[in-house]
Design an enzyme around this catalytic site. Structure first.
Site, short mmCIF file in Angstrom:
data_model
loop_
_atom_site.label_atom_id
_atom_site.label_comp_id
_atom_site.label_asym_id
_atom_site.label_seq_id
_atom_site.Cartn_x
_atom_site.Cartn_y
_atom_site.Cartn_z
N HIS A 1 46.05 36.88 40.56
CA HIS A 1 44.65 36.50 40.29
C HIS A 1 44.40 36.51 38.78
O HIS A 1 43.82 35.57 38.22
CB HIS A 1 43.74 37.50 41.02
CG HIS A 1 42.27 37.35 40.76
ND1 HIS A 1 41.37 37.04 41.75
CD2 HIS A 1 41.54 37.48 39.63
CE1 HIS A 1 40.16 36.98 41.22
NE2 HIS A 1 40.23 37.26 39.94
N LEU B 1 35.04 39.35 38.90
CA LEU B 1 33.90 39.80 38.11
C LEU B 1 33.19 38.62 37.44
O LEU B 1 32.03 38.76 37.04
CB LEU B 1 34.36 40.82 37.06
CG LEU B 1 34.99 42.10 37.67
CD1 LEU B 1 35.57 42.98 36.57
CD2 LEU B 1 33.95 42.87 38.49
O1 K1U Z 1 39.58 39.26 37.74
C1 K1U Z 1 38.60 39.88 38.07
O2 K1U Z 1 37.51 39.37 37.94
C2 K1U Z 1 38.70 41.27 38.61
C3 K1U Z 1 38.80 41.33 40.12
C4 K1U Z 1 40.27 41.54 40.48
C5 K1U Z 1 40.69 41.23 41.88
C6 K1U Z 1 39.99 41.69 42.98
C7 K1U Z 1 40.43 41.41 44.26
C8 K1U Z 1 41.56 40.66 44.43
C9 K1U Z 1 42.24 40.18 43.34
C10 K1U Z 1 41.80 40.47 42.06
C11 K1U Z 1 37.94 42.49 40.59
O3 K1U Z 1 38.15 43.60 40.21
S1 K1U Z 1 36.66 42.14 41.70
C12 K1U Z 1 35.99 43.76 42.06
C13 K1U Z 1 36.84 44.55 42.99
O4 K1U Z 1 37.74 44.04 43.62
C14 K1U Z 1 36.59 46.01 43.13
C15 K1U Z 1 35.56 46.64 42.50
C16 K1U Z 1 35.36 48.01 42.67
C17 K1U Z 1 36.21 48.74 43.46
C18 K1U Z 1 37.25 48.13 44.09
C19 K1U Z 1 37.45 46.76 43.94
ZN ZN Z 2 38.79 37.13 38.39
#
Ligand code: K1U
Ligand code: ZN
Length: 185
Positions: free
Chosen positions: A136, A95
């Site tokens: 992450h 994000l």
């Molecule tokens: O840390 C962050 O910024 C959150 C990130 C977490 C993450 C995603 C993918 C792999 C590892 C960690 C997110 O949430 S990005 C958005 C996302 O993956 C998502 C958004 C809406 C629905 C499903 C997934």
């Molecule tokens: Zn992140």
């Protein structure tokens, strides 16, 4: 409870090492609730406190799919106590680096020790997306973002793109071509 702004690349706070939480009190629970609201609003599946500008070792995760009941998880002072030799690759997003995705290889399974939202000490063994997401988010607590795990060329291109976008957002008029300004007048 509140939705807070998420900081994005190249904000230097993303490189900070977050401070441990001494006591899981109402202020930490309020922080976790704001983080969950912010994550659901984004939407995302995880969030570390530093992503809303708070350098404390707190992260939240919810992997429930659309239409399912929410399953919020709060991790305070999380530590990885074991990782598998086996690895897995996931196309990660963040994000704080919107709409940018790259494959990252990490241990496929991890065991994490943490305090829950009541301050109780717990351990959890995770695999699949939960293992990826925990790693992450725990990277964020140590000032690491997922692009630190990709090639230098891709990372530098990504940072350049987001630095340019941040400069444009700060002073859009200076980048507007003169003919467009004339049309708009
Ligand atoms: O840390 C962050 O910024 C959150 C990130 C977490 C993450 C995603 C993918 C792999 C590892 C960690 C997110 O949430 S990005 C958005 C996302 O993956 C998502 C958004 C809406 C629905 C499903 C997934
Ligand atoms: Zn992140």
């Amino acid at each position: 409870m509140a939705i807070r702004p998420i900081i994005t690349l190249p904000d230097p706070r993303l490189k900070l090492v977050s401070e441990p939480v001494a006591v899981v009190d109402d202020a930490i629970r309020a922080l976790a609730d704001d983080m969950l609201d912010t994550m659901y609003d984004a939407p995302g599946i995880g969030l570390a406190a530093i992503q809303i500008g708070v350098a404390r070792r707190v992260l939240v995760i919810d992997l429930a799919k659309e239409g399912e009941d929410r399953q919020p998880m709060v991790f305070v002072n999380p530590e990885i106590v074991w990782t598998s030799e086996e690895t897995s690759v996931y196309d990660e997003g963040c994000l704080s680096i919107p709409e940018y995705y790259e494959e990252v290889e990490r241990p496929a399974r991890v065991r994490v020790r943490f305090l829950d939202r009541d301050g109780a000490a717990r351990e959890l063994e995770a695999e699949g997306l939960l293992a990826t997401c925990l790693q992450h988010e725990m990277d964020h607590l140590n000032g690491i973002v997922f692009i630190d795990h990709i090639s230098r060329l891709k990372r530098e291109r990504c940072i350049k793109k987001f630095t340019k976008a941040a400069k444009f957002a700060a002073a859009p008029a200076a980048h507007t071509p003169p003919d467009r300004v004339a049309h708009e007048l």
